[in-house]
Design a protein around this motif. Sequence first.
Motif, PDB file in Angstrom:
ATOM      1  N   TRP A 172      10.616  -2.484   0.986  1.00  0.00           N
ATOM      2  CA  TRP A 172      11.612  -3.440   0.516  1.00  0.00           C
ATOM      3  C   TRP A 172      12.670  -3.853   1.511  1.00  0.00           C
ATOM      4  O   TRP A 172      13.167  -3.046   2.246  1.00  0.00           O
ATOM      5  CB  TRP A 172      12.312  -2.855  -0.707  1.00  0.00           C
ATOM      6  CG  TRP A 172      11.306  -2.532  -1.707  1.00  0.00           C
ATOM      7  CD1 TRP A 172      10.832  -1.297  -2.028  1.00  0.00           C
ATOM      8  CD2 TRP A 172      10.542  -3.448  -2.465  1.00  0.00           C
ATOM      9  NE1 TRP A 172       9.849  -1.402  -2.955  1.00  0.00           N
ATOM     10  CE2 TRP A 172       9.644  -2.709  -3.239  1.00  0.00           C
ATOM     11  CE3 TRP A 172      10.534  -4.832  -2.562  1.00  0.00           C
ATOM     12  CZ2 TRP A 172       8.755  -3.303  -4.114  1.00  0.00           C
ATOM     13  CZ3 TRP A 172       9.647  -5.422  -3.433  1.00  0.00           C
ATOM     14  CH2 TRP A 172       8.776  -4.654  -4.195  1.00  0.00           C
ATOM     15  N   LYS A 219      13.999  -3.207  -5.224  1.00  0.00           N
ATOM     16  CA  LYS A 219      12.722  -3.476  -5.894  1.00  0.00           C
ATOM     17  C   LYS A 219      12.937  -3.935  -7.325  1.00  0.00           C
ATOM     18  O   LYS A 219      12.108  -4.659  -7.875  1.00  0.00           O
ATOM     19  CB  LYS A 219      11.806  -2.261  -5.838  1.00  0.00           C
ATOM     20  CG  LYS A 219      12.309  -1.030  -6.545  1.00  0.00           C
ATOM     21  CD  LYS A 219      11.360   0.117  -6.317  1.00  0.00           C
ATOM     22  CE  LYS A 219      11.929   1.395  -6.874  1.00  0.00           C
ATOM     23  NZ  LYS A 219      11.091   2.526  -6.537  1.00  0.00           N
ATOM     24  N   VAL A 264       6.347  -0.391  -4.755  1.00  0.00           N
ATOM     25  CA  VAL A 264       5.834  -0.886  -6.028  1.00  0.00           C
ATOM     26  C   VAL A 264       4.357  -1.124  -5.798  1.00  0.00           C
ATOM     27  O   VAL A 264       3.968  -1.716  -4.792  1.00  0.00           O
ATOM     28  CB  VAL A 264       6.518  -2.204  -6.448  1.00  0.00           C
ATOM     29  CG1 VAL A 264       5.819  -2.814  -7.657  1.00  0.00           C
ATOM     30  CG2 VAL A 264       7.979  -1.984  -6.745  1.00  0.00           C
ATOM     31  N   TYR A 317      11.796 -10.574  -0.823  1.00  0.00           N
ATOM     32  CA  TYR A 317      12.041  -9.152  -1.069  1.00  0.00           C
ATOM     33  C   TYR A 317      11.133  -8.168  -0.331  1.00  0.00           C
ATOM     34  O   TYR A 317      11.525  -7.037  -0.116  1.00  0.00           O
ATOM     35  CB  TYR A 317      11.922  -8.855  -2.573  1.00  0.00           C
ATOM     36  CG  TYR A 317      12.938  -9.581  -3.398  1.00  0.00           C
ATOM     37  CD1 TYR A 317      14.264  -9.158  -3.437  1.00  0.00           C
ATOM     38  CD2 TYR A 317      12.591 -10.706  -4.130  1.00  0.00           C
ATOM     39  CE1 TYR A 317      15.207  -9.826  -4.186  1.00  0.00           C
ATOM     40  CE2 TYR A 317      13.533 -11.386  -4.887  1.00  0.00           C
ATOM     41  CZ  TYR A 317      14.834 -10.945  -4.908  1.00  0.00           C
ATOM     42  OH  TYR A 317      15.773 -11.609  -5.637  1.00  0.00           O
ATOM     43  N   VAL A 318       9.943  -8.572   0.010  1.00  0.00           N
ATOM     44  CA  VAL A 318       8.958  -7.619   0.525  1.00  0.00           C
ATOM     45  C   VAL A 318       8.912  -7.658   2.048  1.00  0.00           C
ATOM     46  O   VAL A 318       8.772  -8.719   2.649  1.00  0.00           O
ATOM     47  CB  VAL A 318       7.562  -7.912  -0.072  1.00  0.00           C
ATOM     48  CG1 VAL A 318       6.518  -6.952   0.482  1.00  0.00           C
ATOM     49  CG2 VAL A 318       7.613  -7.818  -1.592  1.00  0.00           C
TER      50      VAL A 318
END
Length: 87
Positions: A4, A8, A45, A76-77
């Motif tokens: 992240w 998350k 995740v 976000y990733v």
Amino acid sequence: MKKWRESKLLFLNEIEKNNIEKLSSIEKGNICYQYTLPSHYENEVWLTEIWQDEQSQKAHLLTEHFQKLKQIKNLYVIDTEINQKSV
């Protein structure tokens, strides 16, 4: 597996807000589409996807909600690892 940039939970909220999991799970050929939070990997995740066949999975990549997912992931990733298995 995903690592992240941001929380998350923000990522998962965006997934929920945009109905990504729901829309993907009702696609033709989808058997399973589920996000999980593994307790032993706090920064990850996991997404489990099971498709009836390769054609169904490839059609999924062309959907509007998959395109939205790509935009969300860009926010976000940091990293994505894909583990693919064929039966």
